[in-house]
Write a protein that holds these residues in place. Structure first.
Motif, PDB file in Angstrom:
ATOM      1  N   ARG A   7      87.018 -20.595 112.429  1.00  0.00           N
ATOM      2  CA  ARG A   7      86.700 -21.997 112.689  1.00  0.00           C
ATOM      3  C   ARG A   7      86.895 -22.843 111.433  1.00  0.00           C
ATOM      4  NH1 ARG A   7      82.867 -25.874 112.353  1.00  0.00           N
ATOM      5  NH2 ARG A   7      82.613 -27.290 114.130  1.00  0.00           N
ATOM      6  N   MET A  11      89.457 -25.843 111.595  1.00  0.00           N
ATOM      7  CA  MET A  11      88.906 -27.201 111.517  1.00  0.00           C
ATOM      8  C   MET A  11      89.392 -27.942 110.277  1.00  0.00           C
ATOM      9  SD  MET A  11      87.348 -27.693 114.268  1.00  0.00           S
ATOM     10  CE  MET A  11      86.439 -29.210 113.967  1.00  0.00           C
ATOM     11  N   PRO A  16      94.414 -27.966 115.601  1.00  0.00           N
ATOM     12  CA  PRO A  16      94.201 -26.524 115.527  1.00  0.00           C
ATOM     13  C   PRO A  16      94.733 -25.764 116.737  1.00  0.00           C
ATOM     14  CG  PRO A  16      92.117 -27.737 115.780  1.00  0.00           C
ATOM     15  CD  PRO A  16      93.171 -28.739 115.487  1.00  0.00           C
TER      16      PRO A  16
ATOM     17  N   TYR B  45      88.842 -25.356 120.335  1.00  0.00           N
ATOM     18  CA  TYR B  45      89.771 -26.145 119.532  1.00  0.00           C
ATOM     19  C   TYR B  45      90.638 -27.089 120.345  1.00  0.00           C
ATOM     20  CZ  TYR B  45      88.002 -22.635 116.477  1.00  0.00           C
ATOM     21  OH  TYR B  45      87.143 -21.820 115.803  1.00  0.00           O
ATOM     22  N   VAL B  86      86.437 -31.724 119.192  1.00  0.00           N
ATOM     23  CA  VAL B  86      87.112 -30.485 118.818  1.00  0.00           C
ATOM     24  C   VAL B  86      86.226 -29.731 117.835  1.00  0.00           C
ATOM     25  CG1 VAL B  86      89.085 -29.528 117.572  1.00  0.00           C
ATOM     26  CG2 VAL B  86      89.417 -31.415 119.156  1.00  0.00           C
ATOM     27  N   GLY B  87      86.064 -28.439 118.057  1.00  0.00           N
ATOM     28  CA  GLY B  87      85.289 -27.624 117.140  1.00  0.00           C
ATOM     29  C   GLY B  87      83.877 -27.349 117.628  1.00  0.00           C
ATOM     30  N   THR B  88      83.493 -27.949 118.737  1.00  0.00           N
ATOM     31  CA  THR B  88      82.161 -27.697 119.277  1.00  0.00           C
ATOM     32  C   THR B  88      82.264 -26.802 120.493  1.00  0.00           C
ATOM     33  OG1 THR B  88      81.429 -29.865 118.553  1.00  0.00           O
ATOM     34  CG2 THR B  88      80.060 -28.760 120.188  1.00  0.00           C
ATOM     35  N   LEU B 147      74.757 -24.239 113.114  1.00  0.00           N
ATOM     36  CA  LEU B 147      74.640 -23.247 112.051  1.00  0.00           C
ATOM     37  C   LEU B 147      75.187 -23.858 110.772  1.00  0.00           C
ATOM     38  CD1 LEU B 147      73.972 -20.253 111.359  1.00  0.00           C
ATOM     39  CD2 LEU B 147      76.374 -19.758 111.792  1.00  0.00           C
ATOM     40  N   VAL B 195      76.978 -15.825 117.689  1.00  0.00           N
ATOM     41  CA  VAL B 195      78.362 -16.251 117.460  1.00  0.00           C
ATOM     42  C   VAL B 195      79.199 -15.070 116.989  1.00  0.00           C
ATOM     43  CG1 VAL B 195      79.851 -17.663 115.996  1.00  0.00           C
ATOM     44  CG2 VAL B 195      77.809 -18.663 117.024  1.00  0.00           C
ATOM     45  N   GLU B 232      78.227 -33.495 113.468  1.00  0.00           N
ATOM     46  CA  GLU B 232      78.910 -33.580 112.172  1.00  0.00           C
ATOM     47  C   GLU B 232      78.469 -34.827 111.422  1.00  0.00           C
ATOM     48  OE1 GLU B 232      80.273 -33.122 115.202  1.00  0.00           O
ATOM     49  OE2 GLU B 232      82.205 -32.108 115.107  1.00  0.00           O
ATOM     50  N   GLU B 247      77.585 -27.442 104.770  1.00  0.00           N
ATOM     51  CA  GLU B 247      78.765 -27.429 105.626  1.00  0.00           C
ATOM     52  C   GLU B 247      78.348 -26.966 107.017  1.00  0.00           C
ATOM     53  OE1 GLU B 247      81.886 -24.947 104.005  1.00  0.00           O
ATOM     54  OE2 GLU B 247      82.947 -25.055 105.924  1.00  0.00           O
ATOM     55  N   VAL B 248      78.864 -27.608 108.026  1.00  0.00           N
ATOM     56  CA  VAL B 248      78.586 -27.184 109.398  1.00  0.00           C
ATOM     57  C   VAL B 248      79.525 -26.029 109.730  1.00  0.00           C
ATOM     58  CG1 VAL B 248      78.813 -27.857 111.814  1.00  0.00           C
ATOM     59  CG2 VAL B 248      77.772 -29.428 110.178  1.00  0.00           C
ATOM     60  N   LEU B 249      78.944 -24.854 110.027  1.00  0.00           N
ATOM     61  CA  LEU B 249      79.776 -23.683 110.320  1.00  0.00           C
ATOM     62  C   LEU B 249      80.010 -23.491 111.816  1.00  0.00           C
ATOM     63  CD1 LEU B 249      78.438 -20.979 107.823  1.00  0.00           C
ATOM     64  CD2 LEU B 249      80.374 -22.537 107.583  1.00  0.00           C
ATOM     65  N   TRP B 250      79.052 -23.930 112.611  1.00  0.00           N
ATOM     66  CA  TRP B 250      79.191 -23.743 114.047  1.00  0.00           C
ATOM     67  C   TRP B 250      78.344 -24.757 114.765  1.00  0.00           C
ATOM     68  CZ3 TRP B 250      82.715 -20.426 115.870  1.00  0.00           C
ATOM     69  CH2 TRP B 250      82.765 -20.231 117.270  1.00  0.00           C
ATOM     70  N   ILE B 251      78.851 -25.264 115.880  1.00  0.00           N
ATOM     71  CA  ILE B 251      78.074 -26.177 116.714  1.00  0.00           C
ATOM     72  C   ILE B 251      78.136 -25.670 118.147  1.00  0.00           C
ATOM     73  CG2 ILE B 251      77.742 -28.547 117.518  1.00  0.00           C
ATOM     74  CD1 ILE B 251      79.472 -29.459 115.155  1.00  0.00           C
TER      75      ILE B 251
END
Lengths: 621, 269
Positions: A7, A11, A16, B45, B86-88, B147, B195, B232, B247-251
């Motif tokens: 990720r 990101m 991506p 993604y 994107v990313g969540t 996270l 995760v 974010e 830093e946001v590693l996971w949502i």
């Protein structure tokens, strides 16, 4: 790579979804069980590569085998490249996320000369030595095919093997050979031994098996085979009957919006209209059509297995397909109610019709594009684009009546014998088209898009002897058009002539340009076909540094009997046919097309033992 | 593309049920199915538009009788409750599907799931009356588990929330996002482990006030057309406030909420 790190990586870059690999219809095989692993490499970004039909065909063809797998790899965009270099992540194949250097083959499709630096960049990112001579027993074989394989010489030191022509049969011969050499003989004799054997397969060219000698003035003196296995000339492979092929009906459905995002059913291969500038028209002969039943069947299956709402009936000139009207109608009938539309790329002005227009616009109207290429009849006769002004205006009128108000027209600047009068002809044609609109007394305003690119002389065409028009001339003529086309109803787009100049250097280039490719790449050249990445000054500096004269390649008028760097590569055409066509061009004499009944003597049918294959009567003029 | 309240034309047929030309449905007979779905694995993604396209094609493959919009560019009619960045990852995405032929919700779910890939799956499906309000306008809030790269203290979060004004730069303007924050708690939910194990179900939040310090934060933020804050951006503002570089590693989005009489309510009602 763990999920959190993945990720973080994804990101940190744009889009991506380019780098994922689990799209619908993607094929994931077990690497432990499969002996032959093929990384299919398209040297541009995902969105461009996923639009390419040839890649879909070959992905399917290789994966059909139980002993082989094919996975995709595209050029990482510049932001991903930076991350990869920073974190030392080697270029990976999408389906398995395994480094491509672990594969048996990395196969590139050469679609466009300005992607060559991407090819080098991908090898470097993969950790594969750039030079063929530097690769060892654990490195994959780096191979290439596609249209530019008919003159791949600037890439010669970097490629182990080149495939000429259509790949569906030869790929199996190559992979059978490889599998047996690997599994039964434990790769006995090493890389060179494999290449020696591969050289015996029709259509396969091993660049390292030839030495090129030059005259003092720089022209090629001879192309010399160095080993007995290397034939003097390699002839392209051609599939005689497309209906016997196992055409992909489960193409991968991309995650992103790609350039061409629809079912693509291939109607036919080849084109014999004989436009003299056109490389594709020369190297893909003869014309071989698929039967309409097959076209419909493949289309139905693909729609069902993808869920796409649009079908493209694909070929070099789809309105020339002998059953285009019936097939378009049938597809429209069966699928319009399900919201599936048809698009027809590459339409010829002189075989378009209102009936066809109606089928295509049933569900949703895509734009209409035509390519008259030249602005005057004289110049159209020179290039053998047998389209008259009456044809153009009639077609445009039919399109307007059928409801279109946006048209796109492609032209080229810098064609052989072009004068300012011919350029003015483009503007006059545009005005004539607007007059057609005005006569129809519509309330709305039409949108005419005129797009000009710069002519690049190509190998294996009647214009392969010709110089490209100079940069000054090209810029000057585009400038004139810009002035002449100033109108609220006209949008004028032009292609960067500097990019076309570099393309012209490489399209008829020889092996001495290989160091230039390498050096340009070292200095940061990648994605040259993207306007924000292309750096003309860098190319000029590279040529100067290496004491190479780009004008030698782009601007020189070749003599009739000059030995070309691609003379050992045979597209099946008779050289005297090409020369004769050149002479007729200079006299502005058109040559009618062979599907009308009379052979033009290009000799491809006889040379390659194949035939023109139509499924009906050719309706063109 | 995905929000369109134009009534379909009556003669749209089920895709690929070839030859079915005689069927024609009265204009009023539309059927609406609401589904909650999962967006995990690679689907994380995909942008909202990518996801909409993916759904449209899956519906066509499944041969489900989706209604089409009219007009210039007809497309399958589906409506999402809220766009997901994107990313969540999410286990609570909601969409309404409009069909021109009745299909049992259970059957709808299984047929669609058979042809969905890459981490998108329908978790629950129910028939919903046509008269129910549009899904798009309903969303008011969302619950997230986040996270982080390092620990944050409950006391720090509390101090952050005590401010009346929390400014965030948006499109060149400084906006007060404090009213968009409904709750923020340090929790112990096992998100990191879930995760790592590819378990989209895991990560239940511990009761509030239980944890003094940790890398997992529960957020309830305003979501939808009446006010929208992304996790974010919450942490960008928090980092500013606390002088940190978390830093946001996971949502993971765990639920979406509507509002009824000032209270958060389920989107099913």
């Amino acid at each position: 790579m763990d999920v959190i790190s993945k990720r973080q990586l994804l990101m940190s870059v744009a889009k991506p979804a380019r780098y994922l690999g689990t799209e619908w219809n993607s094929i994931h095989k077990d690497h432990e069980q499969i002996p032959v692993k093929f990384a299919w490499a398209f040297p541009d970004v995902y969105e461009v590569g996923m639009s390419h039909l040839g890649s879909k065909i070959m992905y399917h063809e290789i994966n059909r085998r139980e002993d082989a797998l094919a996975e995709r790899v595209f050029a990482p965009w510049v932001d991903m490249e930076a991350r990869m270099r920073e974190k030392k992540i080697a270029l990976w194949a999408l389906e398995s996320w395994r480094p491509i250097r672990e594969f048996d083959f990395v196969g590139f499709t050469l679609q466009y000369e300005m992607t060559y630096t991407n090819l080098l960049n991908m090898l470097d990112l993969a950790g594969i030595p750039l030079e063929s001579a530097a690769r060892g027993p654990d490195d994959p074989f780096v191979i290439a095919g596609g249209p530019c394989a008919f003159n791949p010489e600037p890439l010669a030191p970097f490629l182990d093997l080149v495939v000429l022509g259509e790949g569906e049969e030869v790929i199996h011969e190559l992979l059978d050979l490889y599998r047996d050499w690997k599994l039964k003989e434990g790769k006995r004799g090493g890389r060179r031994e494999f290449l020696r054997r591969a050289a015996g397969i029709g259509g396969i060219y091993i660049p390292s098996f030839y030495a090129v000698h030059y005259e003092e003035d720089g022209r090629v003196a001879a192309i010399e085979p160095l080993v007995p296995e290397a034939p003097r000339r390699i002839s392209k492979r051609v599939i005689a009957d497309l209906d016997v092929l196992d055409y992909p009906t489960r193409p991968i459905v991309p995650f992103l919006d790609v350039v061409h995002d629809r079912v693509m059913t291939e109607l036919f291969r080849g084109c014999t209209r004989g436009c003299r500038f056109c490389s594709a028209g020369m190297i893909y002969r003869p014309v071989r059509e698929r039967s309409p039943e097959k076209v419909l069947d493949l289309t139905r299956q693909a729609l069902r297995q993808t869920g796409y709402h649009e079908v493209s009936l694909t070929s070099l000139s789809s309105s020339d397909y002998t059953h285009i009207g019936a097939v378009a109608h049938q597809v429209a009938e069966e699928f319009a109610a399900a919201g599936v539309g048809i698009s027809l790329p590459s339409l010829r002005v002189d075989s378009f019709s209102v009936g066809l227009a109606r089928e295509v616009q049933r569900v949703r109207k895509a734009g209409l594009t035509f390519a008259p290429e030249a602005g005057t009849q004289r110049l159209r006769d020179v290039i053998n684009k047998g389209v008259t002004e009456a044809d153009i205006l009639e077609t445009v009128r039919a399109a307007f009546l059928a409801g279109w108000k946006e048209l796109k027209l492609y032209f080229m600047i810098g064609l052989p014998t072009e004068t300012e009068e011919d350029v003015a002809g483009i503007a006059e044609l545009a005005r004539a088209i607007l007059r057609v609109w005005d006569e129809l007394r519509r309330r709305e305003r039409p949108h005419l898009v005129i797009s000009t690119s710069s002519f690049v002389p190509k190998a294996h065409t009647p214009f392969q002897w010709e110089p490209q028009a100079s940069l000054e001339e090209l810029r000057q003529r585009q400038g004139l058009l810009k002035r002449w086309l100033k109108d609220r109803r006209i949008e004028y787009n032009w292609h960067d002539p500097e990019l076309s100049f570099i393309e012209a250097v490489f399209s008829r280039g020889d092996r001495r340009l290989a160091p230039a490719l390498r050096r340009a790449w070292e200095l940061g050249a990648r994605f040259d076909s993207w306007s924000d990445q292309f750096d003309f000054g860098r190319w000029l500096r590279v040529f100067a540094e290496l004491r190479l004269d780009p004008a030698f390649y782009a601007y020189r008028q070749r003599e009739k009997d000059e030995i070309f760097p691609w003379d050992h590569l045979d597209a099946g055409l008779s050289r005297s046919f090409l020369w004769l066509e050149r002479e007729r061009a200079l006299r502005a004499q058109p040559t009618p097309e062979c599907r009308l009944g009379r052979c033009t003597g290009c000799a491809v049918c006889g040379n390659l033992g194949v035939d023109l294959r139509l499924t009906g009567t050719f309706g063109g003029k | 593309m995905v929000e369109n309240s134009v009534l379909l034309k009556a003669d749209r047929q089920a895709p690929f049920e070839s030859g079915n030309k005689e069927a024609s449905y009265p204009a009023a007979s539309l059927y609406r199915i609401r589904a909650r779905f999962l967006k995990t694995d690679d689907a994380i993604y995909l942008s909202h538009l990518d996801l909409a396209r993916l759904m449209q094609r899956a519906l066509a493959r499944a041969g489900l009788p989706v209604a089409f919009t009219q007009g210039f560019n007809p497309h399958p009619r589906l409506v999402f409750a809220a766009a997901l960045a994107v990313g969540t990852e999410s286990r609570a995405e909601y969409a309404d599907f409009f069909l021109h032929h009745p299909v049992e919700a259970v059957e709808f779910q299984s047929r669609l799931n058979e042809t969905l890939t890459a981490g998108v799956q329908i978790l629950e499906a129910r028939s919903v009356p046509l008269s129910a309000p549009a899904l798009t306008g309903l969303t008011r809030a969302a619950d997230y588990l986040v996270l982080l790269s390092a620990e944050v203290r409950a006391a720090e979060l509390a101090a952050f929330l005590e401010q009346e004004e929390v400014l965030l730069a948006r499109e060149g303007k400084a906006t007060n996002i404090r009213p968009l924050i409904l709750a923020a708690e340090v929790v112990r939910g096992g998100l990191a482990a879930a995760v790592a194990a590819g378990d989209w179900k895991g990560g239940e939040a511990s009761p509030p006030g239980d944890v003094e310090e940790g890398r997992e934060v529960f957020l309830r933020l305003r979501t939808g057309s009446q006010g929208n804050l992304r996790p974010e951006d919450f942490f960008a503002a928090f980092n500013s406030f606390a002088g940190k570089h978390l830093e946001v590693l996971w949502i993971r989005r765990r639920e979406l909420w509507a509002e009824k009489k000032g209270q958060l309510a389920s989107l099913w009602d």
